[in-house]
Write a protein that holds these residues in place. Structure first.
Motif, PDB file in Angstrom:
ATOM      1  N   ILE A 198     121.293  -0.715  38.071  1.00 27.45           N
ATOM      2  CA  ILE A 198     122.704  -0.559  38.875  1.00 27.45           C
ATOM      3  C   ILE A 198     122.058  -1.451  40.311  1.00 27.45           C
ATOM      4  O   ILE A 198     121.830  -0.718  40.883  1.00 27.45           O
ATOM      5  N   THR A 199     122.468  -2.242  40.653  1.00 29.94           N
ATOM      6  CA  THR A 199     122.699  -2.523  41.869  1.00 29.94           C
ATOM      7  C   THR A 199     123.544  -2.547  43.804  1.00 29.94           C
ATOM      8  O   THR A 199     124.619  -3.679  43.469  1.00 29.94           O
ATOM      9  N   GLN A 200     123.425  -1.901  44.237  1.00 29.58           N
ATOM     10  CA  GLN A 200     123.863  -1.297  45.541  1.00 29.58           C
ATOM     11  C   GLN A 200     123.325  -2.020  46.589  1.00 29.58           C
ATOM     12  O   GLN A 200     122.204  -1.555  46.883  1.00 29.58           O
ATOM     13  N   THR A 201     123.430  -2.677  47.491  1.00 27.29           N
ATOM     14  CA  THR A 201     123.141  -4.700  48.099  1.00 27.29           C
ATOM     15  C   THR A 201     123.418  -3.794  49.844  1.00 27.29           C
ATOM     16  O   THR A 201     122.433  -4.334  50.485  1.00 27.29           O
ATOM     17  N   TYR A 261     130.566   1.218  27.991  1.00 27.39           N
ATOM     18  CA  TYR A 261     130.085   1.525  29.189  1.00 27.39           C
ATOM     19  C   TYR A 261     130.800   1.771  29.236  1.00 27.39           C
ATOM     20  O   TYR A 261     132.035   2.084  29.982  1.00 27.39           O
ATOM     21  N   GLY A 262     130.868   3.128  30.398  1.00 25.86           N
ATOM     22  CA  GLY A 262     131.000   3.191  32.047  1.00 25.86           C
ATOM     23  C   GLY A 262     130.585   3.351  33.355  1.00 25.86           C
ATOM     24  O   GLY A 262     129.811   3.637  32.956  1.00 25.86           O
ATOM     25  N   LEU A 263     131.586   3.101  34.610  1.00 23.22           N
ATOM     26  CA  LEU A 263     131.526   2.596  35.848  1.00 23.22           C
ATOM     27  C   LEU A 263     131.844   3.801  36.388  1.00 23.22           C
ATOM     28  O   LEU A 263     132.965   4.275  36.169  1.00 23.22           O
ATOM     29  N   PHE A 264     130.815   4.888  37.246  1.00 23.32           N
ATOM     30  CA  PHE A 264     131.145   5.450  38.150  1.00 23.32           C
ATOM     31  C   PHE A 264     130.848   5.725  39.306  1.00 23.32           C
ATOM     32  O   PHE A 264     130.679   5.592  39.251  1.00 23.32           O
ATOM     33  N   ALA A 313     126.984   4.657  39.684  1.00 30.08           N
ATOM     34  CA  ALA A 313     125.990   5.009  38.095  1.00 30.08           C
ATOM     35  C   ALA A 313     126.785   4.978  36.783  1.00 30.08           C
ATOM     36  O   ALA A 313     128.389   3.743  36.726  1.00 30.08           O
ATOM     37  N   MET A 314     126.362   4.382  36.818  1.00 25.73           N
ATOM     38  CA  MET A 314     126.786   3.958  35.031  1.00 25.73           C
ATOM     39  C   MET A 314     126.181   4.773  33.476  1.00 25.73           C
ATOM     40  O   MET A 314     124.882   5.322  33.790  1.00 25.73           O
ATOM     41  N   ARG A 315     126.993   4.591  32.338  1.00 28.38           N
ATOM     42  CA  ARG A 315     126.609   4.669  31.017  1.00 28.38           C
ATOM     43  C   ARG A 315     127.282   4.765  30.482  1.00 28.38           C
ATOM     44  O   ARG A 315     127.568   3.320  30.056  1.00 28.38           O
ATOM     45  N   GLU A 316     125.430   3.857  29.839  1.00 28.17           N
ATOM     46  CA  GLU A 316     125.704   3.309  28.876  1.00 28.17           C
ATOM     47  C   GLU A 316     125.679   3.597  27.657  1.00 28.17           C
ATOM     48  O   GLU A 316     125.109   4.582  26.763  1.00 28.17           O
ATOM     49  N   TYR A 317     126.660   3.549  26.234  1.00 29.49           N
ATOM     50  CA  TYR A 317     126.818   3.332  25.067  1.00 29.49           C
ATOM     51  C   TYR A 317     126.055   4.192  24.238  1.00 29.49           C
ATOM     52  O   TYR A 317     125.418   4.755  23.796  1.00 29.49           O
ATOM     53  N   SER A 318     125.019   2.665  24.278  1.00 31.34           N
ATOM     54  CA  SER A 318     123.430   2.546  23.958  1.00 31.34           C
ATOM     55  C   SER A 318     122.630   4.076  23.960  1.00 31.34           C
ATOM     56  O   SER A 318     121.826   4.727  23.431  1.00 31.34           O
ATOM     57  N   ALA A 360     123.479   6.838  25.164  1.00 30.01           N
ATOM     58  CA  ALA A 360     123.659   7.643  25.414  1.00 30.01           C
ATOM     59  C   ALA A 360     124.403   9.256  26.027  1.00 30.01           C
ATOM     60  O   ALA A 360     125.597   9.147  26.349  1.00 30.01           O
ATOM     61  N   SER A 361     122.858   9.710  26.331  1.00 23.99           N
ATOM     62  CA  SER A 361     123.235  10.663  27.205  1.00 23.99           C
ATOM     63  C   SER A 361     123.437  10.399  29.444  1.00 23.99           C
ATOM     64  O   SER A 361     124.072  10.604  29.688  1.00 23.99           O
ATOM     65  N   LYS A 362     122.370   9.216  28.839  1.00 26.11           N
ATOM     66  CA  LYS A 362     121.762   8.959  30.685  1.00 26.11           C
ATOM     67  C   LYS A 362     122.819   8.250  31.684  1.00 26.11           C
ATOM     68  O   LYS A 362     123.636   6.779  31.190  1.00 26.11           O
ATOM     69  N   ILE A 363     123.189   8.868  32.555  1.00 24.67           N
ATOM     70  CA  ILE A 363     124.091   7.754  33.933  1.00 24.67           C
ATOM     71  C   ILE A 363     122.565   8.054  34.337  1.00 24.67           C
ATOM     72  O   ILE A 363     121.814   8.405  35.116  1.00 24.67           O
ATOM     73  N   ILE A 364     122.716   6.412  34.974  1.00 29.18           N
ATOM     74  CA  ILE A 364     122.182   5.849  35.909  1.00 29.18           C
ATOM     75  C   ILE A 364     122.399   5.246  36.649  1.00 29.18           C
ATOM     76  O   ILE A 364     123.654   4.919  37.058  1.00 29.18           O
ATOM     77  N   PHE A 365     122.163   5.997  37.624  1.00 26.95           N
ATOM     78  CA  PHE A 365     122.250   5.749  39.782  1.00 26.95           C
ATOM     79  C   PHE A 365     122.303   4.652  40.248  1.00 26.95           C
ATOM     80  O   PHE A 365     120.789   4.121  40.374  1.00 26.95           O
ATOM     81  N   GLY A 366     122.603   4.436  41.076  1.00 30.97           N
ATOM     82  CA  GLY A 366     122.565   2.737  42.517  1.00 30.97           C
ATOM     83  C   GLY A 366     121.679   3.155  43.536  1.00 30.97           C
ATOM     84  O   GLY A 366     121.089   5.269  42.780  1.00 30.97           O
ATOM     85  N   SER A 367     120.767   2.824  44.658  1.00 35.62           N
ATOM     86  CA  SER A 367     120.135   3.599  44.960  1.00 35.62           C
ATOM     87  C   SER A 367     121.057   4.266  46.695  1.00 35.62           C
ATOM     88  O   SER A 367     120.937   4.827  46.950  1.00 35.62           O
ATOM     89  N   GLY A 368     122.381   3.272  46.464  1.00 35.50           N
ATOM     90  CA  GLY A 368     123.064   4.094  47.259  1.00 35.50           C
ATOM     91  C   GLY A 368     123.507   3.587  48.438  1.00 35.50           C
ATOM     92  O   GLY A 368     122.948   2.792  49.391  1.00 35.50           O
ATOM     93  N   THR A 369     124.905   3.642  49.220  1.00 36.87           N
ATOM     94  CA  THR A 369     124.608   3.264  50.677  1.00 36.87           C
ATOM     95  C   THR A 369     125.869   4.258  51.300  1.00 36.87           C
ATOM     96  O   THR A 369     126.465   5.371  50.776  1.00 36.87           O
ATOM     97  N   ARG A 370     124.892   4.103  52.273  1.00 30.47           N
ATOM     98  CA  ARG A 370     125.259   5.681  53.480  1.00 30.47           C
ATOM     99  C   ARG A 370     126.643   5.051  54.299  1.00 30.47           C
ATOM    100  O   ARG A 370     126.209   3.929  55.392  1.00 30.47           O
ATOM    101  N   LEU A 371     127.983   5.333  54.095  1.00 26.82           N
ATOM    102  CA  LEU A 371     129.242   4.738  55.253  1.00 26.82           C
ATOM    103  C   LEU A 371     129.212   6.048  56.192  1.00 26.82           C
ATOM    104  O   LEU A 371     129.377   7.065  56.177  1.00 26.82           O
ATOM    105  N   SER A 372     129.560   4.606  57.391  1.00 25.68           N
ATOM    106  CA  SER A 372     129.141   6.024  58.683  1.00 25.68           C
ATOM    107  C   SER A 372     130.938   5.836  58.955  1.00 25.68           C
ATOM    108  O   SER A 372     131.154   4.249  59.384  1.00 25.68           O
TER     109      SER A 372
END
Lengths: 117, 115
Positions: free
Chosen positions: B4-7, B32-35, B93-98, B100-112
Motif C-alpha cells: 500500500i503506497t500513500q505518496t 480483496y478489500g480496500l479501506f 488499507a487492504m485485505r487480500e483474500y489469500s 485471510a485476516s491481515k489488513i495492511i496499512f499504508g504510511s498515511g497522509t496527514r491532512l490539515s
C-alpha cells in the motif's frame, strides 16, 4: 454498533514492570483480534493476530515472549508487555472483527499510550 | 515490497474545498478489500469507507467517496467540502483474500484543513 473498548488509555511505569492491556468487543463476538504498535508519525505495524482459544500468530520480528497475547473468549484479548523497557514505549492499539470476510472492516479500540521510565 | 503506497506525507487544504488523498496498492489476488481510516490526534482509528475489488460502483459514504480505478490499482479517497474537523491522519488499507485476516496499512497522509 461494533464498539471495541481498550483499557487502560495511558500507562506510565518503571522499567522492568509487566503491563497488561485489555481489548474487549462490547457488542459483538470477535472471531479475530489484532494488536498493532504505532510509533509517532508512523503507520500501524501489525504485531500479532489472535483467534479465540488458539495461540496468537506473531508477525516476523515480534518477540513472542516479550509480547504475550491471550484471547480467552470471543470478547476479550489481552496483550502483556513483559519486563517492559523504555524502547517498548509506544502506542498500542487493538482491533477486532466479527466475521472473517474480506469486506469486514476492523473496529479499533482507542489505543494505549505506554511510557516506560 | 510496499503493498500500500500513500505518496502524500502531508497536505494542506482550504476549508470547504474538496481534497483527494492518493492510494495505490499491489496485489495478485482477484478478491480483496480496500479501506480508509481516519486517525485524529487523539489516536483512535475511525473506519470511513470500504471498496470491494468486485464492486463496480465507487463507494460513497456521506462526504467521503472512493475513486476506485482497478486497472491502475488505485483507490483514492475524496473528501468533499472539507471541514476543520477533517484534520487528521488518513490511512489507506487492504485485505487480500489469500492472506485471510491481515489488513495492511499504508504510511498515511496527514491532512490539515486551513480556516
Amino acid at each position: 454498533g461494533a464498539v471495541v473498548s481498550q483499557h487502560p488509555s495511558w500507562v506510565i511505569c518503571k522499567s522492568g514492570t509487566s503491563v497488561k492491556i485489555e481489548c474487549r468487543s462490547l457488542d459483538f463476538q470477535a472471531t479475530t483480534m489484532f494488536w498493532y504498535r504505532q510509533f509517532p508519525k508512523q503507520s500501524l505495524m501489525l504485531m500479532a493476530t489472535s483467534n479465540e482459544g488458539s495461540k496468537a500468530t506473531y508477525e516476523q520480528g515480534v518477540e513472542k515472549d516479550k509480547f504475550l497475547i491471550n484471547h480467552a473468549s470471543l470478547t476479550l484479548s489481552t496483550l502483556t508487555v513483559t519486563s517492559a523497557h523504555p524502547e517498548d514505549s509506544s502506542f498500542y492499539i487493538c482491533s477486532a472483527r466479527e466475521f472473517d470476510r474480506v469486506d469486514q472492516p476492523q473496529h479499533f479500540g482507542d489505543g494505549t499510550r505506554l511510557s516506560i521510565l | 515490497a510496499q503493498k500500500i503506497t500513500q505518496t502524500q506525507p502531508g497536505m494542506f487544504v482550504q476549508e470547504k474545498e474538496a481534497v483527494t488523498l492518493d492510494c495505490t496498492y499491489d496485489t495478485s489476488d482477484q478478491s480483496y478489500g480496500l479501506f480508509w481510516y481516519k486517525q485524529p490526534s487523539s489516536g483512535e482509528m475511525i473506519f470511513l469507507i470500504y471498496q470491494g475489488s468486485y464492486d463496480e460502483q465507487n463507494a460513497t459514504e456521506g462526504r467521503y467517496s472512493l475513486n476506485f480505478q482497478k486497472a491502475r490499482k488505485s483507490a483514492n479517497l475524496v473528501i468533499s467540502a472539507s471541514q476543520l474537523g477533517d484534520s487528521a491522519m488518513y490511512f489507506c488499507a487492504m485485505r487480500e483474500y489469500s492472506s485471510a485476516s491481515k489488513i495492511i496499512f499504508g504510511s498515511g497522509t496527514r491532512l490539515s484543513i486551513r480556516p
